[in-house]
Design a protein around this motif. Sequence first.
Motif, PDB file in Angstrom:
ATOM      1  N   ASP A 199     -16.960 -43.679  27.095  1.00 43.71           N
ATOM      2  CA  ASP A 199     -17.817 -43.172  26.027  1.00 43.71           C
ATOM      3  C   ASP A 199     -17.762 -41.654  26.000  1.00 43.71           C
ATOM      4  OD1 ASP A 199     -18.713 -45.820  25.565  1.00 43.71           O
ATOM      5  OD2 ASP A 199     -20.127 -45.611  27.237  1.00 43.71           O
ATOM      6  N   LYS A 200     -18.466 -41.071  25.056  1.00 46.80           N
ATOM      7  CA  LYS A 200     -18.660 -39.632  25.031  1.00 46.80           C
ATOM      8  C   LYS A 200     -19.958 -39.295  25.755  1.00 46.80           C
ATOM      9  CE  LYS A 200     -16.349 -38.867  20.586  1.00 46.80           C
ATOM     10  NZ  LYS A 200     -16.515 -38.373  19.186  1.00 46.80           N
ATOM     11  N   ILE A 201     -19.949 -38.223  26.535  1.00 48.24           N
ATOM     12  CA  ILE A 201     -21.169 -37.770  27.181  1.00 48.24           C
ATOM     13  C   ILE A 201     -21.417 -36.320  26.802  1.00 48.24           C
ATOM     14  CG2 ILE A 201     -20.959 -39.361  29.131  1.00 48.24           C
ATOM     15  CD1 ILE A 201     -20.040 -36.980  30.826  1.00 48.24           C
ATOM     16  N   GLY A 202     -22.672 -35.961  26.694  1.00 47.88           N
ATOM     17  CA  GLY A 202     -23.036 -34.583  26.382  1.00 47.88           C
ATOM     18  C   GLY A 202     -23.678 -33.912  27.579  1.00 47.88           C
ATOM     19  N   ILE A 203     -23.272 -32.691  27.867  1.00 43.84           N
ATOM     20  CA  ILE A 203     -23.787 -31.932  29.001  1.00 43.84           C
ATOM     21  C   ILE A 203     -24.432 -30.654  28.473  1.00 43.84           C
ATOM     22  CG2 ILE A 203     -23.239 -30.804  31.188  1.00 43.84           C
ATOM     23  CD1 ILE A 203     -20.779 -32.604  31.377  1.00 43.84           C
ATOM     24  N   LEU A 204     -25.702 -30.471  28.782  1.00 38.48           N
ATOM     25  CA  LEU A 204     -26.434 -29.280  28.347  1.00 38.48           C
ATOM     26  C   LEU A 204     -26.537 -28.313  29.519  1.00 38.48           C
ATOM     27  CD1 LEU A 204     -28.029 -27.977  25.999  1.00 38.48           C
ATOM     28  CD2 LEU A 204     -30.089 -29.036  26.975  1.00 38.48           C
ATOM     29  N   THR A 205     -26.042 -27.097  29.356  1.00 34.28           N
ATOM     30  CA  THR A 205     -26.052 -26.113  30.429  1.00 34.28           C
ATOM     31  C   THR A 205     -27.377 -25.351  30.430  1.00 34.28           C
ATOM     32  OG1 THR A 205     -25.168 -24.260  29.151  1.00 34.28           O
ATOM     33  CG2 THR A 205     -23.582 -25.845  30.046  1.00 34.28           C
ATOM     34  N   GLU A 206     -27.623 -24.617  31.529  1.00 43.06           N
ATOM     35  CA  GLU A 206     -28.868 -23.857  31.643  1.00 43.06           C
ATOM     36  C   GLU A 206     -28.912 -22.680  30.672  1.00 43.06           C
ATOM     37  OE1 GLU A 206     -27.395 -21.155  35.469  1.00 43.06           O
ATOM     38  OE2 GLU A 206     -29.201 -22.374  35.587  1.00 43.06           O
ATOM     39  N   LEU A 207     -27.754 -22.296  30.124  1.00 40.53           N
ATOM     40  CA  LEU A 207     -27.703 -21.221  29.130  1.00 40.53           C
ATOM     41  C   LEU A 207     -27.842 -21.758  27.707  1.00 40.53           C
ATOM     42  CD1 LEU A 207     -24.841 -18.989  30.610  1.00 40.53           C
ATOM     43  CD2 LEU A 207     -27.328 -18.715  30.846  1.00 40.53           C
ATOM     44  N   ASN A 249     -25.860 -24.114  26.246  1.00 42.75           N
ATOM     45  CA  ASN A 249     -24.619 -24.594  25.641  1.00 42.75           C
ATOM     46  C   ASN A 249     -24.517 -26.105  25.783  1.00 42.75           C
ATOM     47  OD1 ASN A 249     -23.664 -21.951  24.984  1.00 42.75           O
ATOM     48  ND2 ASN A 249     -23.083 -21.685  27.135  1.00 42.75           N
ATOM     49  N   PHE A 250     -23.986 -26.771  24.758  1.00 39.56           N
ATOM     50  CA  PHE A 250     -23.832 -28.221  24.776  1.00 39.56           C
ATOM     51  C   PHE A 250     -22.350 -28.560  24.810  1.00 39.56           C
ATOM     52  CE2 PHE A 250     -23.554 -32.432  22.766  1.00 39.56           C
ATOM     53  CZ  PHE A 250     -24.434 -33.142  23.580  1.00 39.56           C
ATOM     54  N   LEU A 251     -21.933 -29.270  25.870  1.00 34.45           N
ATOM     55  CA  LEU A 251     -20.532 -29.648  26.041  1.00 34.45           C
ATOM     56  C   LEU A 251     -20.383 -31.137  25.769  1.00 34.45           C
ATOM     57  CD1 LEU A 251     -19.898 -27.773  29.419  1.00 34.45           C
ATOM     58  CD2 LEU A 251     -19.607 -26.882  27.089  1.00 34.45           C
ATOM     59  N   LEU A 252     -19.461 -31.491  24.892  1.00 37.53           N
ATOM     60  CA  LEU A 252     -19.197 -32.893  24.568  1.00 37.53           C
ATOM     61  C   LEU A 252     -17.886 -33.306  25.223  1.00 37.53           C
ATOM     62  CD1 LEU A 252     -20.258 -35.319  22.975  1.00 37.53           C
ATOM     63  CD2 LEU A 252     -18.828 -34.571  21.055  1.00 37.53           C
ATOM     64  N   CYS A 253     -17.952 -34.296  26.119  1.00 37.14           N
ATOM     65  CA  CYS A 253     -16.771 -34.730  26.878  1.00 37.14           C
ATOM     66  C   CYS A 253     -16.392 -36.148  26.469  1.00 37.14           C
ATOM     67  CB  CYS A 253     -17.040 -34.690  28.372  1.00 37.14           C
ATOM     68  SG  CYS A 253     -17.479 -33.066  29.002  1.00 37.14           S
ATOM     69  N   LEU A 254     -15.108 -36.358  26.181  1.00 38.85           N
ATOM     70  CA  LEU A 254     -14.581 -37.690  25.894  1.00 38.85           C
ATOM     71  C   LEU A 254     -14.016 -38.247  27.194  1.00 38.85           C
ATOM     72  CD1 LEU A 254     -14.060 -39.790  23.707  1.00 38.85           C
ATOM     73  CD2 LEU A 254     -11.835 -38.709  23.284  1.00 38.85           C
ATOM     74  N   LEU A 255     -14.670 -39.250  27.753  1.00 30.26           N
ATOM     75  CA  LEU A 255     -14.328 -39.735  29.092  1.00 30.26           C
ATOM     76  C   LEU A 255     -12.950 -40.374  29.172  1.00 30.26           C
ATOM     77  CD1 LEU A 255     -17.738 -41.221  30.270  1.00 30.26           C
ATOM     78  CD2 LEU A 255     -16.753 -38.978  30.720  1.00 30.26           C
ATOM     79  N   SER A 256     -12.437 -40.875  28.063  1.00 34.01           N
ATOM     80  CA  SER A 256     -11.115 -41.498  28.085  1.00 34.01           C
ATOM     81  C   SER A 256     -10.021 -40.482  28.382  1.00 34.01           C
ATOM     82  CB  SER A 256     -10.826 -42.191  26.750  1.00 34.01           C
ATOM     83  OG  SER A 256     -10.869 -41.260  25.681  1.00 34.01           O
ATOM     84  N   LEU A 257     -10.324 -39.182  28.190  1.00 29.10           N
ATOM     85  CA  LEU A 257      -9.342 -38.130  28.461  1.00 29.10           C
ATOM     86  C   LEU A 257      -9.493 -37.540  29.857  1.00 29.10           C
ATOM     87  CD1 LEU A 257      -9.462 -36.208  25.053  1.00 29.10           C
ATOM     88  CD2 LEU A 257      -7.909 -38.047  25.755  1.00 29.10           C
ATOM     89  N   VAL A 258     -10.514 -37.984  30.585  1.00 29.05           N
ATOM     90  CA  VAL A 258     -10.754 -37.463  31.926  1.00 29.05           C
ATOM     91  C   VAL A 258     -10.030 -38.327  32.941  1.00 29.05           C
ATOM     92  CG1 VAL A 258     -12.500 -36.926  33.660  1.00 29.05           C
ATOM     93  CG2 VAL A 258     -13.001 -36.576  31.225  1.00 29.05           C
ATOM     94  N   LEU A 259      -9.204 -37.717  33.778  1.00 34.50           N
ATOM     95  CA  LEU A 259      -8.503 -38.461  34.822  1.00 34.50           C
ATOM     96  C   LEU A 259      -9.495 -38.914  35.876  1.00 34.50           C
ATOM     97  CD1 LEU A 259      -5.349 -36.202  35.323  1.00 34.50           C
ATOM     98  CD2 LEU A 259      -5.538 -38.277  33.939  1.00 34.50           C
ATOM     99  N   HIS A 260      -9.211 -40.065  36.497  1.00 38.89           N
ATOM    100  CA  HIS A 260     -10.106 -40.541  37.547  1.00 38.89           C
ATOM    101  C   HIS A 260      -9.359 -40.621  38.868  1.00 38.89           C
ATOM    102  CE1 HIS A 260      -8.221 -44.347  36.232  1.00 38.89           C
ATOM    103  NE2 HIS A 260      -8.422 -44.741  37.472  1.00 38.89           N
ATOM    104  N   TYR A 261     -10.096 -40.438  39.951  1.00 38.67           N
ATOM    105  CA  TYR A 261      -9.540 -40.498  41.289  1.00 38.67           C
ATOM    106  C   TYR A 261     -10.634 -40.929  42.243  1.00 38.67           C
ATOM    107  CZ  TYR A 261     -11.852 -36.017  42.134  1.00 38.67           C
ATOM    108  OH  TYR A 261     -12.782 -35.017  42.266  1.00 38.67           O
ATOM    109  N   ALA A 262     -10.241 -41.216  43.463  1.00 40.79           N
ATOM    110  CA  ALA A 262     -11.225 -41.700  44.444  1.00 40.79           C
ATOM    111  C   ALA A 262     -10.930 -41.068  45.791  1.00 40.79           C
ATOM    112  CB  ALA A 262     -11.171 -43.209  44.572  1.00 40.79           C
ATOM    113  N   GLU A 263     -11.965 -40.912  46.581  1.00 43.54           N
ATOM    114  CA  GLU A 263     -11.833 -40.415  47.951  1.00 43.54           C
ATOM    115  C   GLU A 263     -12.937 -41.058  48.772  1.00 43.54           C
ATOM    116  OE1 GLU A 263     -12.924 -36.289  48.286  1.00 43.54           O
ATOM    117  OE2 GLU A 263     -13.632 -36.244  46.235  1.00 43.54           O
TER     118      GLU A 263
END
Length: 203
Positions: free
Chosen positions: A175-183, A185-199
């Motif tokens: 899905d898309k997630i929105g991140i609101l910064t302390e300044l 600013n609103f960042l809209l991230c498309l999760l399908s474009l985010v690489l995933h990894y595990a540790e």
Amino acid sequence: IKSYGDNRRTKILNLTSTDEEPIEVKKLQVSLTNYNNVFTAETSTLYTQKRGGVGNKIKLDNGEYIIDSRTLDSNEELLFFTQDGNVYHRSAHNLIVGEKTSLITYLNLKDWEHICAFTTNSKKPTEKYIIFITKKGMLKKSELSEYNTNRSVGLRAITLTPGDEIMEVLFTNDDKIGILTELGNFLLCLLSLVLHYAEHPRL
């Protein structure tokens, strides 16, 4: 028949005994507070609120509030995530029902660790991914299935740099997630474009 005048009416079965007793599956509501406490209640004991909702009565301390609440089956596994990036497992049927309990009772937490989120490790999860968002703006995406383990010890879910900590843990799909910064600013991230990894090194 010659001895007793009738056929045998009982059946002789070859039964093998097992050490495991069947566990009754119940529907639970588990609530997590900001003081590292959990309150577990059977959904059948929940009271009906005036507006038609359902809730339970939890006695909270001064400054304490609920940060997350989930409904699950008692045979499910729970995953608890700390602000330091560690994850701990616990079976839901081991939780004490009807009273608020410190998570130190269930988990081998370090003195400084604080639980910031939890979810169920269901065989058929509704969410596929777990998203970590940190104080310094780091975002990590992993498949929730990567945490399928019955280890009682903690695992490293994400490695943080000094001074960084987890601010939010999301359980979602692509899905898309929105991140609101302390300044502001609103960042809209498309999760399908985010690489995933595990540790997952052992703690």
